[in-house]
Design a protein around this motif. Structure first.
Motif, short mmCIF file in Angstrom:
data_model
loop_
_atom_site.label_atom_id
_atom_site.label_comp_id
_atom_site.label_asym_id
_atom_site.label_seq_id
_atom_site.Cartn_x
_atom_site.Cartn_y
_atom_site.Cartn_z
N GLY A 155 25.41 12.54 -62.52
CA GLY A 155 24.73 12.54 -63.77
C GLY A 155 25.13 11.37 -64.72
O GLY A 155 25.03 11.30 -65.83
N ILE A 159 17.84 18.51 -61.90
CA ILE A 159 17.96 17.54 -60.96
C ILE A 159 19.06 16.53 -61.31
O ILE A 159 18.85 15.91 -62.38
CB ILE A 159 16.38 17.02 -60.49
N VAL A 160 20.14 15.99 -60.52
CA VAL A 160 21.07 15.42 -61.18
C VAL A 160 21.18 13.93 -60.19
O VAL A 160 21.11 14.25 -58.81
CB VAL A 160 22.42 16.28 -61.29
N PRO A 161 21.26 12.86 -60.83
CA PRO A 161 21.55 11.57 -59.80
C PRO A 161 23.02 11.71 -59.41
O PRO A 161 23.97 11.99 -60.42
CB PRO A 161 21.24 10.61 -60.89
N SER A 190 22.16 6.54 -53.37
CA SER A 190 21.87 7.27 -54.70
C SER A 190 20.86 8.36 -54.34
O SER A 190 20.01 8.11 -53.70
CB SER A 190 21.11 6.22 -55.47
N ASN A 227 19.40 12.08 -55.54
CA ASN A 227 18.85 13.00 -56.74
C ASN A 227 18.87 14.25 -56.16
O ASN A 227 18.00 14.77 -55.32
CB ASN A 227 17.27 12.60 -57.22
N THR A 248 19.21 18.64 -56.31
CA THR A 248 18.79 20.00 -57.02
C THR A 248 19.90 20.85 -57.14
O THR A 248 20.31 21.15 -56.00
CB THR A 248 17.52 20.77 -56.57
#
Length: 75
Positions: free
Chosen positions: A29, A51-53, A64, A66, A68
């Protein structure tokens, strides 16, 4: 933070897809992650369905993702 396992009780258990044993998690995040405690602190600020990077290094390659979040099954 090197992730040794993904399974029951593991901090990354609530990450539905993408994290694998051996990944080095460097951010979640947008916040840098240096150890398990920081990862847990960041995860509790999130909610199932978010949804978190996430930035990881896998086999020397920066990725990288993304991801869930789901509910943790840890007791």
């Amino acid at each position: 933070m090197l992730l040794m396992q993904v399974g029951n009780g593991a901090p990354a258990q609530c990450l539905r897809l993408g994290i694998k044993a051996g990944d080095v998690i460097s951010s979640l995040g947008g916040a840098e992650i240096y150890n398990r405690d920081e990862l847990l602190q960041r995860l509790v600020l999130q909610h199932p369905g978010d949804i978190v990077p996430v930035a990881v290094t896998r086999a020397g390659q920066a990725l990288s993702l993304n991801l869930t979040l789901t509910e943790s099954r840890a007791s």
